[in-house]
Design a protein around this motif. Sequence first.
Motif, short mmCIF file in Angstrom:
data_model
loop_
_atom_site.label_atom_id
_atom_site.label_comp_id
_atom_site.label_asym_id
_atom_site.label_seq_id
_atom_site.Cartn_x
_atom_site.Cartn_y
_atom_site.Cartn_z
N VAL A 210 0.79 -1.06 0.03
CA VAL A 210 0.09 0.20 0.22
C VAL A 210 0.94 1.32 -0.04
CG1 VAL A 210 -1.69 1.14 1.29
CG2 VAL A 210 -1.94 -1.23 1.11
N VAL A 211 0.54 2.05 -1.00
CA VAL A 211 1.52 3.50 -1.16
C VAL A 211 0.46 4.43 -0.94
CG1 VAL A 211 2.74 4.89 -2.65
CG2 VAL A 211 2.96 2.32 -2.87
N ILE A 212 0.70 5.48 0.03
CA ILE A 212 -0.05 6.88 0.21
C ILE A 212 0.40 7.77 -0.85
CG2 ILE A 212 -0.66 8.63 2.00
CD1 ILE A 212 -1.46 5.83 2.95
N GLU A 213 -0.72 7.85 -1.60
CA GLU A 213 -0.29 8.87 -2.75
C GLU A 213 -0.61 10.41 -2.18
OE1 GLU A 213 0.68 7.77 -5.39
OE2 GLU A 213 -0.21 5.66 -5.61
N GLN A 214 -1.35 10.72 -1.12
CA GLN A 214 -1.79 11.76 -0.87
C GLN A 214 -2.47 11.91 0.51
OE1 GLN A 214 -3.99 14.28 -3.84
NE2 GLN A 214 -4.25 15.82 -2.41
N PHE A 215 -1.97 12.57 1.62
CA PHE A 215 -2.30 12.61 2.67
C PHE A 215 -2.64 14.17 3.37
CE2 PHE A 215 -2.41 12.38 7.47
CZ PHE A 215 -2.81 11.08 7.92
N ASP A 216 -3.70 14.56 3.33
CA ASP A 216 -4.22 16.13 3.64
C ASP A 216 -4.49 16.13 5.10
OD1 ASP A 216 -3.16 16.72 1.08
OD2 ASP A 216 -5.16 16.59 0.14
N GLU A 217 -3.98 16.69 5.66
CA GLU A 217 -4.35 16.90 7.16
C GLU A 217 -5.59 17.82 7.24
OE1 GLU A 217 -1.10 17.52 9.92
OE2 GLU A 217 -0.20 15.92 9.21
N PRO A 218 -6.64 17.69 8.24
CA PRO A 218 -7.63 18.63 8.38
C PRO A 218 -7.33 19.96 8.64
CG PRO A 218 -7.44 17.12 10.53
CD PRO A 218 -6.18 16.72 9.45
N GLN A 219 -8.21 20.87 8.23
CA GLN A 219 -8.12 22.33 8.15
C GLN A 219 -7.98 22.76 9.57
OE1 GLN A 219 -6.98 23.98 5.29
NE2 GLN A 219 -7.19 22.06 4.36
N ARG A 220 -9.06 22.08 10.20
CA ARG A 220 -9.23 22.49 11.75
C ARG A 220 -9.27 21.29 12.65
NH1 ARG A 220 -14.33 20.63 12.51
NH2 ARG A 220 -15.47 20.38 10.77
N GLU A 221 -9.05 21.42 13.86
CA GLU A 221 -9.05 20.37 14.81
C GLU A 221 -10.21 19.44 14.71
OE1 GLU A 221 -7.59 18.89 18.80
OE2 GLU A 221 -6.78 20.40 17.32
N GLY A 222 -10.04 18.22 14.42
CA GLY A 222 -11.32 17.31 14.48
C GLY A 222 -11.85 17.24 12.77
N GLY A 223 -11.25 17.87 12.07
CA GLY A 223 -11.88 18.10 10.57
C GLY A 223 -11.75 16.88 10.02
N LEU A 224 -11.77 16.92 8.65
CA LEU A 224 -11.69 15.68 7.70
C LEU A 224 -10.22 15.47 7.35
CD1 LEU A 224 -13.65 13.77 6.02
CD2 LEU A 224 -13.25 15.47 4.27
N THR A 225 -9.61 14.44 7.39
CA THR A 225 -8.58 14.03 6.76
C THR A 225 -8.70 13.31 5.59
OG1 THR A 225 -7.47 13.48 8.90
CG2 THR A 225 -6.36 12.77 7.42
N ARG A 226 -8.13 13.66 4.30
CA ARG A 226 -8.24 13.15 3.01
C ARG A 226 -7.08 12.22 2.61
NH1 ARG A 226 -12.23 15.38 -0.27
NH2 ARG A 226 -13.35 17.13 1.04
N ILE A 227 -7.23 11.05 2.35
CA ILE A 227 -6.36 9.96 2.35
C ILE A 227 -6.47 9.42 0.94
CG2 ILE A 227 -4.92 8.12 2.96
CD1 ILE A 227 -6.01 8.67 5.76
N HIS A 228 -5.57 9.46 -0.20
CA HIS A 228 -5.56 8.80 -1.30
C HIS A 228 -4.56 7.62 -1.37
CE1 HIS A 228 -8.31 11.52 -3.45
NE2 HIS A 228 -7.86 12.33 -2.53
N ALA A 229 -4.89 6.60 -1.58
CA ALA A 229 -3.79 5.42 -1.43
C ALA A 229 -3.75 4.27 -2.42
CB ALA A 229 -4.02 4.49 -0.20
N SER A 230 -2.80 3.70 -2.80
CA SER A 230 -2.69 2.75 -3.70
C SER A 230 -2.57 1.46 -3.44
CB SER A 230 -1.86 3.06 -4.96
OG SER A 230 -2.21 4.25 -5.88
N ILE A 231 -3.26 0.45 -3.71
CA ILE A 231 -3.20 -0.97 -3.43
C ILE A 231 -2.20 -1.55 -4.47
CG2 ILE A 231 -3.91 -3.25 -2.71
CD1 ILE A 231 -6.31 -1.63 -1.34
N LEU A 232 -1.04 -2.08 -4.39
CA LEU A 232 -0.43 -2.62 -5.57
C LEU A 232 -0.49 -3.91 -5.52
CD1 LEU A 232 3.04 -0.54 -5.36
CD2 LEU A 232 1.04 0.08 -6.40
N VAL A 233 -0.64 -4.49 -6.86
CA VAL A 233 -0.46 -5.97 -6.82
C VAL A 233 0.35 -6.23 -7.88
CG1 VAL A 233 -3.12 -6.38 -5.82
CG2 VAL A 233 -2.66 -5.86 -8.38
N ASP A 234 0.68 -7.63 -8.03
CA ASP A 234 2.09 -8.03 -8.93
C ASP A 234 1.46 -8.40 -10.25
OD1 ASP A 234 4.44 -8.16 -7.99
OD2 ASP A 234 4.33 -10.36 -7.19
#
Length: 300
Positions: A210-234
């Motif tokens: 699993v590779v994290i492509e993007q990890f955006d922390e929330p703008q404010r405390e307790g806000g939304l964290t946006r995570i884009h990840a790729s699952i690699l297979v062979d």
Amino acid sequence: MKAGFVSLVGRPNAGKSTLLNRFVGQKVAIVSDKPQTTRHRIVGVRNTPAGQVVFIDTPGIHKPVHRMNQRMVDAATGTLKEVDVAVLVVDVAEPIGVGDRFVVDLVRRSGVKVVLALNKIDRISKPALLPIMQQYQAIMDFAAIVPVSASTGDGVQALEGEILAALPEGEPLYPDDYLTDQTQRTLAAELIREKVLTHTRDELPYSTAVVIEQFDEPQREGGLTRIHASILVDHDSQKPIVIGKGGDMIKRIGSEARADLEEMLGGKVFLDLYVKVRADWRDDERILNEIGLGTRPRQG
Ligand SMILES: Nc1nc2c(ncn2[C@@H]2O[C@H](COP(=O)(O)OP(=O)(O)OP(=O)(O)O)[C@@H](O)[C@H]2O)c(=O)[nH]1
Ligand SMILES: [Mg+2]
């Protein structure tokens, strides 16, 4: 006060990561019923009134095929040169075999003090334990042998006592609120991988990263964290398995991972997962770098 570094070593699936999480009191390492779950070293700190133990969880020692596996085994054996004590974790429900003798030889040759943790005692009867202890006693002079169950916690306090006894005197190495060296980004990738391991079988668990492509922390405390990840297979053939019928597998992986991530981060998470085919990624230096198995230290 006692203080020092202690590595958890052993064959895959012995219960090293389960034991680490129990000592730390929090999930810092993923766990699964598939061998070779842990792929890189994980530091977890345990503070007790008697001292501080800096545990290093390591990948299970196995016969490496790909470059990735060689790095995993090197990460495990490399810790033996750096620690004050090694805890050799074995699964008592499995008969002692060639692999166990190989690992015992390895820790013996390292010259480090070794405490033997006979794990998974909840899986065998009490009378079956004594002959196993005697077999291990006959092959190596351990600093201590302690039967435990990492799952139930049985014997873990006694194990901690033996580890502290074997450690040198010293001041704490880390501040008392420091638990792990894992970044949120790494933990996120690992939690997603854990769900893949839980729900897949055969070759797939070994062929996935699993590779994290993007990890955006929330703008404010307790806000939304946006995570884009790729699952690699062979292989191409593995992609539809991870996606599932009508996308049901990837949805399940996503929703279980999101629940864990929200608990870890203490806020809402938007999780976007892609499945990508990357043939031979286990021998690809660039990808190994991204998942913390590169020859260069990991960034962030
Ligand atoms: N019954 C029982 N199961 C256990 C115990 N400890 C660990 N397990 C299970 O054993 C499996 C492997 O546990 P892990 O902690 O991932 O083992 P590991 O040694 O870290 O494995 P690798 O990372 O692959 O080297 C999981 O299914 C655990 O739930 C125990 O004390 N009793
Ligand atoms: Mg592990």
